[in-house]
Scaffold this active site. Structure first.
Site, PDB file in Angstrom:
ATOM      1  N   PHE A 145      36.672  33.252 -49.729  1.00 13.55           N
ATOM      2  CA  PHE A 145      37.254  32.698 -51.002  1.00 13.55           C
ATOM      3  C   PHE A 145      38.898  32.472 -50.561  1.00 13.55           C
ATOM      4  O   PHE A 145      39.769  33.112 -50.561  1.00 13.55           O
ATOM      5  CB  PHE A 145      37.154  33.657 -52.215  1.00 13.55           C
ATOM      6  CG  PHE A 145      37.916  33.031 -53.575  1.00 13.55           C
ATOM      7  CD1 PHE A 145      36.900  32.160 -54.096  1.00 13.55           C
ATOM      8  CD2 PHE A 145      39.150  33.412 -53.638  1.00 13.55           C
ATOM      9  CE1 PHE A 145      37.424  31.456 -55.255  1.00 13.55           C
ATOM     10  CE2 PHE A 145      39.470  32.829 -54.847  1.00 13.55           C
ATOM     11  CZ  PHE A 145      38.717  31.971 -55.562  1.00 13.55           C
ATOM     12  N   ASP A 230      44.572  35.029 -44.217  1.00 13.13           N
ATOM     13  CA  ASP A 230      44.801  34.749 -45.566  1.00 13.13           C
ATOM     14  C   ASP A 230      44.841  35.976 -46.047  1.00 13.13           C
ATOM     15  O   ASP A 230      43.793  36.767 -46.703  1.00 13.13           O
ATOM     16  CB  ASP A 230      43.587  34.162 -46.097  1.00 13.13           C
ATOM     17  CG  ASP A 230      43.518  33.870 -47.672  1.00 13.13           C
ATOM     18  OD1 ASP A 230      44.156  34.324 -48.303  1.00 13.13           O
ATOM     19  OD2 ASP A 230      42.791  33.008 -48.324  1.00 13.13           O
ATOM     20  N   LYS A 259      49.847  35.678 -54.776  1.00 14.07           N
ATOM     21  CA  LYS A 259      49.598  36.483 -55.805  1.00 14.07           C
ATOM     22  C   LYS A 259      50.712  37.727 -56.121  1.00 14.07           C
ATOM     23  O   LYS A 259      51.852  37.320 -56.864  1.00 14.07           O
ATOM     24  CB  LYS A 259      48.147  37.224 -55.541  1.00 14.07           C
ATOM     25  CG  LYS A 259      47.302  36.655 -55.813  1.00 14.07           C
ATOM     26  CD  LYS A 259      45.729  37.062 -55.796  1.00 14.07           C
ATOM     27  CE  LYS A 259      44.868  36.178 -55.828  1.00 14.07           C
ATOM     28  NZ  LYS A 259      44.570  35.242 -56.934  1.00 14.07           N
TER      29      LYS A 259
END
Length: 405
Positions: A145, A230, A259
């Site tokens: 994801f 990531d 984030k």
């Protein structure tokens, strides 16, 4: 406070009436938050055990982050990258130092960081490695994801994220996550990068086998391929280290961050790499109006300074051990398996007992907010400011959900 006439059912109906149904939120309407706690429009309090998918690693409204934002709001919020502002250099330097790299390319969202990394890796492949024009390939992992842009969903194996959004972008090879042999076999002379999550968050906090990440690093080094990590969900203290890669001593060629970098206040992302990689970009080839804006830099610099002390990494490691010990006691008592590192856990429920959605709804009724994924799996990711007592409270409520009286 919100108007006293606003109550949860009305607010939920309004949200459903006026917004596209691209999310299926729990029927909770939040109006205030502090630390690890949320308060809804009816005044009920909840423990936040999702933390905005790690966007709120430092909790809600951390006083140092709020102070940094307030101070910047009184001075300057946006210039665009057409000009240099006085918060930019400090942010880039301090983040580069935290990562042990030369350069920072600030963006806004995690998906933008991934798109940036894809572009940079391709350009590096053509300009530095010598891959023929238009032939660059990137190896990715099944269950990934990395976002939901049209390019990113082109290499997703999640049907919800991918179906009906074609035609798809070529140039990606998907291999099983954790399978080093398959990854090695997929790398060829046109491969420019391996893009991977050191822990797969959306898939259910899946930790790869020991030795997998060092093996990927070795393959990339030997075959002249960039390793793109990531760390948008897994990084910045979440797993008990600054980066999840640190658990096995792996240093990628690029860190993809987001984030938590925005402190739960503004969207901030970044790609961090050395000059021989990020230096391939020239003016006009990539950018963002809001990327690296003064407000974002003010908040993100304070985030980096919080991490530089090591306090939050230690809290995640120590409190994470307590969380995983408590969850481990529930295996065989409604839980089939528990995975994760630090203050991050994926829980597989007995599918005959309830779905992940049902478990999260019942937890919400007991004052704990979490999120399901992929059927009978739920994720827990409390803010790193959570206390021992709050961890014990959440585990006790989960135990009650799994074994109702």
């Amino acid at each position: 406070m919100l108007d006293d006439t606003l109550r949860t059912p009305d607010a939920v109906r309004d949200a459903q009436r006026w917004t596209a149904h691209n999310y299926h939120p729990l029927p909770v309407v939040i109006s205030e938050a502090e630390g690890a706690w949320l308060t809804d429009v009816d005044g009920r309090r909840y423990l936040d055990f999702l933390a905005g998918y790690s966007a709120l690693n430092f909790g809600h409204r951390h006083p140092r982050l709020i102070a940094a934002a307030h101070a910047q709001l009184d001075r300057l919020t946006l210039t665009s990258r057409a000009f240099v502002h006085d918060r930019f250099a400090d942010f880039c330097r301090e983040l580069a130092e935290l990562c042990g790299k030369d350069l920072v390319l600030p963006m806004n969202t995690g998906a933008e960081a991934v798109e940036t990394a894809v572009k940079v890796a391709r350009k590096w492949g053509y300009r530095v490695k010598g891959v023929p024009a238009g032939q660059a390939e990137i190896v990715v992992a099944a269950g990934n994801f990395h976002g939901r842009t049209t390019t990113i969903v082109s290499f997703s194996t999640d049907s919800d994220a991918r179906d009906d959004f074609g035609p798809y972008t070529p140039g990606f090879t998907v291999v099983p996550y954790g399978d080093l042999d398959a990854l090695t076999a997929a790398v060829n002379e046109n491969t420019v990068a391996v893009l991977i999550e050191p822990i797969q968050g959306e898939q259910g906090v899946v930790v790869p086998p020991v030795g997998y990440l060092p093996g990927v690093r070795q393959v990339c080094t030997e075959r002249d391929v960039l390793l793109l990590a990531d760390e948008i969900q897994s990084g910045l203290g979440r797993t008990g280290e600054t980066f999840a890669c640190d658990h096995e001593g792996v240093v990628p060629d690029m860190y993809l961050l987001g984030k938590a970098l925005g402190g739960g206040i503004v969207p901030v992302s970044a790609v961090v790499a050395d000059t021989d990689v990020l230096g391939v970009l020239q003016p006009g080839q990539h950018g963002s109006t809001f990327g690296g804006n003064p407000l974002a830099c003010a908040v993100a610099t304070e985030v980096v300074r919080l991490l530089a002390t090591g306090e939050f990494q230690r809290r995640s490691a120590e409190l994470g051990a307590r969380l995983h010990a408590g969850l481990g006691d529930l295996v065989g008592r409604g839980l089939v398996a528990v995975r994760g590192r630090g203050l991050w856990a994926g829980l597989d429920l007995d599918p005959g007992l309830m779905t992940g959605r049902q478990a999260c709804e019942r937890l919400a009724e007991r004052g704990v907010l979490a999120k399901d994924t992929h059927g009978a799996t739920i994720r827990l990711a409390p803010p790193l400011v959570v206390t021992e007592a709050e961890i014990d409270q959440a585990v006790a409520q989960l135990a009650a959900v799994l074994s109702p009286a």
